[in-house]
Every structure is written in structure tokens, then in C-alpha cells.
Design a protein around this motif. Structure first.
Motif, PDB file in Angstrom:
ATOM      1  N   ALA A 121      77.593  57.317  -6.980  1.00  0.00           N
ATOM      2  CA  ALA A 121      78.536  58.444  -6.906  1.00  0.00           C
ATOM      3  C   ALA A 121      79.941  57.961  -6.553  1.00  0.00           C
ATOM      4  N   ARG A 122      80.034  57.007  -5.649  1.00  0.00           N
ATOM      5  CA  ARG A 122      81.350  56.476  -5.262  1.00  0.00           C
ATOM      6  C   ARG A 122      82.007  55.739  -6.423  1.00  0.00           C
ATOM      7  N   ILE A 123      81.235  54.957  -7.159  1.00  0.00           N
ATOM      8  CA  ILE A 123      81.783  54.249  -8.328  1.00  0.00           C
ATOM      9  C   ILE A 123      82.322  55.257  -9.338  1.00  0.00           C
ATOM     10  N   ALA A 124      81.562  56.315  -9.587  1.00  0.00           N
ATOM     11  CA  ALA A 124      82.019  57.340 -10.531  1.00  0.00           C
ATOM     12  C   ALA A 124      83.286  58.012 -10.022  1.00  0.00           C
ATOM     13  N   GLU A 125      83.328  58.329  -8.736  1.00  0.00           N
ATOM     14  CA  GLU A 125      84.511  58.981  -8.158  1.00  0.00           C
ATOM     15  C   GLU A 125      85.737  58.073  -8.237  1.00  0.00           C
ATOM     16  N   TYR A 126      85.577  56.831  -7.808  1.00  0.00           N
ATOM     17  CA  TYR A 126      86.706  55.895  -7.854  1.00  0.00           C
ATOM     18  C   TYR A 126      87.131  55.597  -9.285  1.00  0.00           C
ATOM     19  N   GLY A 127      86.158  55.425 -10.155  1.00  0.00           N
ATOM     20  CA  GLY A 127      86.472  55.160 -11.555  1.00  0.00           C
ATOM     21  C   GLY A 127      87.225  56.314 -12.179  1.00  0.00           C
ATOM     22  N   ALA A 128      86.805  57.532 -11.876  1.00  0.00           N
ATOM     23  CA  ALA A 128      87.486  58.703 -12.430  1.00  0.00           C
ATOM     24  C   ALA A 128      88.933  58.769 -11.945  1.00  0.00           C
ATOM     25  N   SER A 129      89.155  58.437 -10.673  1.00  0.00           N
ATOM     26  CA  SER A 129      90.536  58.500 -10.169  1.00  0.00           C
ATOM     27  C   SER A 129      91.402  57.398 -10.769  1.00  0.00           C
ATOM     28  N   VAL A 130      90.815  56.238 -11.030  1.00  0.00           N
ATOM     29  CA  VAL A 130      91.568  55.143 -11.651  1.00  0.00           C
ATOM     30  C   VAL A 130      91.907  55.484 -13.095  1.00  0.00           C
ATOM     31  N   LEU A 131      91.000  56.147 -13.776  1.00  0.00           N
ATOM     32  CA  LEU A 131      91.193  56.447 -15.200  1.00  0.00           C
ATOM     33  C   LEU A 131      91.958  57.731 -15.459  1.00  0.00           C
ATOM     34  N   LEU A 132      92.226  58.496 -14.410  1.00  0.00           N
ATOM     35  CA  LEU A 132      92.937  59.755 -14.572  1.00  0.00           C
ATOM     36  C   LEU A 132      94.265  59.522 -15.296  1.00  0.00           C
ATOM     37  N   GLY A 133      94.451  60.207 -16.359  1.00  0.00           N
ATOM     38  CA  GLY A 133      95.695  60.069 -17.118  1.00  0.00           C
ATOM     39  C   GLY A 133      95.646  59.003 -18.207  1.00  0.00           C
ATOM     40  N   CYS A 134      94.591  58.251 -18.279  1.00  0.00           N
ATOM     41  CA  CYS A 134      94.491  57.236 -19.340  1.00  0.00           C
ATOM     42  C   CYS A 134      94.134  57.916 -20.664  1.00  0.00           C
ATOM     43  N   GLU A 135      94.724  57.425 -21.731  1.00  0.00           N
ATOM     44  CA  GLU A 135      94.419  57.982 -23.042  1.00  0.00           C
ATOM     45  C   GLU A 135      93.263  57.265 -23.720  1.00  0.00           C
ATOM     46  N   THR A 136      93.092  55.986 -23.410  1.00  0.00           N
ATOM     47  CA  THR A 136      92.050  55.188 -24.048  1.00  0.00           C
ATOM     48  C   THR A 136      91.325  54.378 -22.985  1.00  0.00           C
ATOM     49  N   VAL A 137      90.010  54.299 -23.118  1.00  0.00           N
ATOM     50  CA  VAL A 137      89.201  53.509 -22.192  1.00  0.00           C
ATOM     51  C   VAL A 137      88.360  52.538 -23.013  1.00  0.00           C
ATOM     52  N   LEU A 138      88.404  51.287 -22.653  1.00  0.00           N
ATOM     53  CA  LEU A 138      87.535  50.287 -23.255  1.00  0.00           C
ATOM     54  C   LEU A 138      86.430  50.006 -22.248  1.00  0.00           C
ATOM     55  N   ALA A 139      85.212  50.362 -22.604  1.00  0.00           N
ATOM     56  CA  ALA A 139      84.068  50.133 -21.715  1.00  0.00           C
ATOM     57  C   ALA A 139      83.417  48.817 -22.103  1.00  0.00           C
ATOM     58  N   TYR A 140      83.293  47.937 -21.144  1.00  0.00           N
ATOM     59  CA  TYR A 140      82.660  46.641 -21.375  1.00  0.00           C
ATOM     60  C   TYR A 140      81.562  46.468 -20.349  1.00  0.00           C
ATOM     61  N   ASP A 141      80.376  46.126 -20.798  1.00  0.00           N
ATOM     62  CA  ASP A 141      79.242  45.939 -19.909  1.00  0.00           C
ATOM     63  C   ASP A 141      78.290  44.966 -20.585  1.00  0.00           C
ATOM     64  N   TYR A 142      77.773  44.032 -19.813  1.00  0.00           N
ATOM     65  CA  TYR A 142      76.853  43.053 -20.390  1.00  0.00           C
ATOM     66  C   TYR A 142      75.448  43.608 -20.562  1.00  0.00           C
ATOM     67  N   SER A 143      75.171  44.751 -19.978  1.00  0.00           N
ATOM     68  CA  SER A 143      73.826  45.305 -20.079  1.00  0.00           C
ATOM     69  C   SER A 143      73.718  46.224 -21.288  1.00  0.00           C
ATOM     70  N   ARG A 144      72.572  46.847 -21.433  1.00  0.00           N
ATOM     71  CA  ARG A 144      72.355  47.768 -22.542  1.00  0.00           C
ATOM     72  C   ARG A 144      72.760  49.192 -22.171  1.00  0.00           C
ATOM     73  N   LEU A 145      73.250  49.395 -20.958  1.00  0.00           N
ATOM     74  CA  LEU A 145      73.522  50.750 -20.488  1.00  0.00           C
ATOM     75  C   LEU A 145      74.991  50.935 -20.151  1.00  0.00           C
ATOM     76  N   VAL A 146      75.638  51.757 -20.917  1.00  0.00           N
ATOM     77  CA  VAL A 146      77.003  52.179 -20.620  1.00  0.00           C
ATOM     78  C   VAL A 146      77.050  53.670 -20.887  1.00  0.00           C
ATOM     79  N   THR A 147      77.482  54.425 -19.928  1.00  0.00           N
ATOM     80  CA  THR A 147      77.563  55.878 -20.107  1.00  0.00           C
ATOM     81  C   THR A 147      79.027  56.281 -20.014  1.00  0.00           C
ATOM     82  N   VAL A 148      79.494  56.984 -21.008  1.00  0.00           N
ATOM     83  CA  VAL A 148      80.858  57.495 -21.008  1.00  0.00           C
ATOM     84  C   VAL A 148      80.772  59.006 -21.214  1.00  0.00           C
ATOM     85  N   ARG A 149      81.359  59.757 -20.287  1.00  0.00           N
ATOM     86  CA  ARG A 149      81.387  61.233 -20.406  1.00  0.00           C
ATOM     87  C   ARG A 149      82.826  61.690 -20.318  1.00  0.00           C
ATOM     88  N   TRP A 150      83.186  62.611 -21.168  1.00  0.00           N
ATOM     89  CA  TRP A 150      84.562  63.161 -21.131  1.00  0.00           C
ATOM     90  C   TRP A 150      84.511  64.620 -20.885  1.00  0.00           C
TER      91      TRP A 150
END
Length: 150
Positions: A121-150
């Protein structure tokens, strides 16, 4: 507690715990933190169904931890680290009753899982505040699981 690196098959488990082990290897659960919560459930199911001595339960839990750290944690060291956190101190209660081992495992699962879910929950909260106002997000993850919700 130091986990041994082994390539052996999993130790014999109570029959009721076996389906949980099978689910871990089915690929149904993605993500190290989710896998670790499932591993904690497996440890508790083993302790709940145990019919032998406390010493044998401890040995089986540690051997299962070793097996899972090597297999599930092969490409994700976080799993081995988490198993060490959960099982740390278990071998120091070797003269205890099975009920004491069961209580230990359940308390460790509750503490670990609660902390894990708070961290997600903290990662999601902090990530959302960091990304606030961004127009484009590049998600990079070495695992098979990446979740992006808008």
C-alpha cells in the motif's frame, strides 16, 4: 537461522498442506510478496495438521523453507530472505510443544503478512504521488507481473 542450499525434493508434508505446495508451483500466484504470503500459509497449514513431535515439525518446516528458498527463490532472492525472516528463531524452540511451534508460526505469518500488505500500500501511495502529473509512464520490471491502473 541459515537456510541450507539443497536441490532435494520437498520433505514429506501433512496431506492437507500438499495442495498449498502444489499451488505455489502452478504459477497461479505471481509476485514475490504474494508467493511469500502463500508460503506462510503453507507453513501454518503444516503446523496445524502436524501429528508428530515438535522437534520433527521444526525440522520439517526448516527443510521446507530450504526447499522453497532454492526452488521458488532461485530467481527471486527476496523469497529466500523472507523465509529466513519468518523462520528465524524457530530452531531455538526445539524443546517446545507442537502448540508452541504452531503459535510461533502463526504469529510470524500474521506479522510478516501485515507488514507486506502495508508495504504494498505504501509503494502504491508513494508511486502515485511521484507520478502525479506525468503524461507517460514507462513500467519496467524483471518479473512477469506489472500492474498499471489509470
Amino acid at each position: 537461522m541459515t537456510l541450507r542450499q539443497t536441490n532435494a525434493a520437498p520433505p514429506p508434508l501433512p496431506e492437507s498442506a500438499r495442495p498449498l505446495l502444489d499451488r505455489l508451483f502452478s504459477g497461479e500466484f505471481l509476485g514475490a510478496s504474494r508467493n511469500m504470503r502463500q508460503i506462510n500459509d503453507l507453513f501454518c497449514a503444516m503446523a496445524d495438521a502436524w501429528e508428530g513431535s515438535a522437534e520433527d515439525l521444526i525440522k520439517t518446516l526448516l527443510a521446507t523453507g530450504d526447499f522453497l528458498a532454492v526452488t521458488r527463490g532461485r530467481n527471486t532472492p527476496a523469497i529466500g530472505n523472507a523465509i529466513r525472516l519468518v523462520l528465524n528463531g524457530l530452531d531455538e524452540i526445539a524443546s517446545s510443544r507442537v502448540a508452541d511451534v504452531r503459535d510461533f508460526i502463526h504469529a510470524r505469518r500474521e506479522a510478516y503478512n501485515a507488514r507486506s500488505l502495508r508495504n504494498v500500500a505504501r509503494i502504491a501511495e508513494y508511486g502515485a504521488s511521484v507520478l502525479l502529473g506525468c503524461e507517460t509512464v514507462l513500467a519496467y520490471d524483471y518479473s512477469r507481473l506489472v500492474t498499471v491502473r489509470w
